[in-house]
Write an enzyme that holds these catalytic residues in place. Structure first.
Site, short mmCIF file in Angstrom:
data_model
loop_
_atom_site.label_atom_id
_atom_site.label_comp_id
_atom_site.label_asym_id
_atom_site.label_seq_id
_atom_site.Cartn_x
_atom_site.Cartn_y
_atom_site.Cartn_z
N ASN A 4 11.08 -3.29 1.23
CA ASN A 4 10.76 -2.36 2.32
C ASN A 4 11.33 -2.84 3.65
O ASN A 4 11.26 -4.04 3.97
CB ASN A 4 9.24 -2.24 2.49
CG ASN A 4 8.58 -1.44 1.39
OD1 ASN A 4 9.04 -0.36 1.04
ND2 ASN A 4 7.50 -1.97 0.84
N LYS A 63 -7.88 -1.06 -6.06
CA LYS A 63 -7.64 -2.17 -5.13
C LYS A 63 -8.78 -3.15 -5.35
O LYS A 63 -9.84 -3.04 -4.74
CB LYS A 63 -7.63 -1.65 -3.69
CG LYS A 63 -7.48 -2.74 -2.63
CD LYS A 63 -6.06 -3.13 -2.39
CE LYS A 63 -5.96 -4.12 -1.22
NZ LYS A 63 -4.58 -4.53 -0.96
N GLU A 112 -3.32 -2.32 -6.93
CA GLU A 112 -2.67 -3.01 -5.81
C GLU A 112 -3.29 -4.37 -5.58
O GLU A 112 -4.51 -4.49 -5.40
CB GLU A 112 -2.78 -2.18 -4.52
CG GLU A 112 -2.08 -2.86 -3.34
CD GLU A 112 -2.33 -2.17 -2.01
OE1 GLU A 112 -2.01 -2.77 -0.97
OE2 GLU A 112 -2.86 -1.04 -2.02
N GLY A 113 -2.45 -5.40 -5.55
CA GLY A 113 -2.93 -6.74 -5.27
C GLY A 113 -3.17 -6.95 -3.78
O GLY A 113 -3.04 -6.04 -2.96
N ALA A 114 -3.53 -8.18 -3.44
CA ALA A 114 -3.76 -8.57 -2.04
C ALA A 114 -2.91 -9.79 -1.75
O ALA A 114 -2.96 -10.78 -2.49
CB ALA A 114 -5.23 -8.87 -1.80
N GLY A 115 -2.11 -9.74 -0.69
CA GLY A 115 -1.26 -10.87 -0.35
C GLY A 115 -0.21 -11.14 -1.41
O GLY A 115 0.26 -10.23 -2.10
N THR A 158 0.83 -1.21 0.00
CA THR A 158 0.00 0.00 0.00
C THR A 158 0.86 1.26 0.00
O THR A 158 0.57 2.23 -0.70
CB THR A 158 -0.95 0.00 1.21
OG1 THR A 158 -1.78 -1.17 1.15
CG2 THR A 158 -1.83 1.24 1.21
#
Length: 248
Positions: A186, A43, A125-128, A22
């Site tokens: 990150n 999203k 943006e993807g998830a997981g 994110t």
């Protein structure tokens, strides 16, 4: 099931959950706005959504990205930005099953087309991680990436395990014919100075073995403070070729 359009865009994929997708989505959207206005976030599915009195469920990741990019959108646009919002914080396929609303990739593609007709660039943006299931039919995040046919920035954490997670994810993306712009690692938590060499070496190894551009992003503070630290991320992203390649 392929989404092809003249609208430019980027898919922000992850090596897993909690790796900072994110944050990077917000940074990429800010840079696209600076260089090519009329960009918007998408999203497709949000789990762990938060109830808002009188408004149902809200997607916290989208809210953060829109705030960081200083954008406001109307309810119709928001419904296409986040076509699937679920309360339970778990894998999309399970959250959808618990909510009694199965995820349909064609619905996501329809919303992407709607947004593409109104904005110049999409930052999706993807998830997981890449192999997270979207439904009980076997479709995964990789299938969605392939269907959207957008270039990918892969986001992972910079610490222990980063090499394996990133290289496996890069292999999966390449095997599925996805164009990878680069990798962002990150520091998702504060690290001790004496541990920095491990994170630095992880980035070097991933760049060499994965044949990818790698950007390392330091810890930018807790969620509530990150919006004020976006200028640092802006400068880091401007120093890469990620966005230049995406806009060519």
């Amino acid at each position: 099931m392929t989404f092809r359009t003249n609208v430019r865009g980027i898919f922000i994929a992850g090596t897993g959950t909690g790796v900072g997708k994110t944050l990077i989505t917000a940074g990429v959207l800010r840079r696209l706005q600076a260089h090519a206005p009329e960009a918007i976030v998408m999203k497709p599915m949000q789990t762990g959504a938060e109830p808002v009195p009188g408004q149902g469920l809200a997607a916290p990741d989208v809210d953060f990205v829109l705030r960081a990019a200083d954008l406001t959108v109307d309810p119709e646009t928001l419904s296409h930005i986040s076509p699937y919002i679920f309360a339970t914080a778990c894998s999309p396929h399970l959250a959808a099953r618990l909510a009694g609303r199965p995820i349909d990739i064609d619905v996501i593609l329809s919303s992407a087309r709607w947004l593409a007709g109104r904005y110049r660039s999409l930052v999706v943006e993807g998830a997981g991680g890449l192999c997270v299931p979207l439904d009980d039919k076997g479709h995964t995040m990789l299938d969605l990436i392939s269907a959207l046919d957008l270039p990918v920035i892969l986001v992972g954490h910079a610490g222990l395990g980063a090499i394996n997670h990133a290289l496996l994810s890069l292999t999966a993306l390449h095997q599925n014919g996805c164009r990878v712009l680069g990798v962002v690692l990150n520091d998702t938590v504060p690290i001790e100075a004496e541990q920095a060499y491990i994170h630095d070496d992880n980035a070097l190894v991933i760049a060499r073995l994965g044949r990818a551009q790698v950007l390392r992003v330091p810890y930018l503070g807790p969620q509530q403070e990150r919006a004020s630290n976006m200028a640092q991320l802006d400068a880091l992203l401007d120093g890469t070729h990620f966005l230049k390649e995406a806009l060519q």
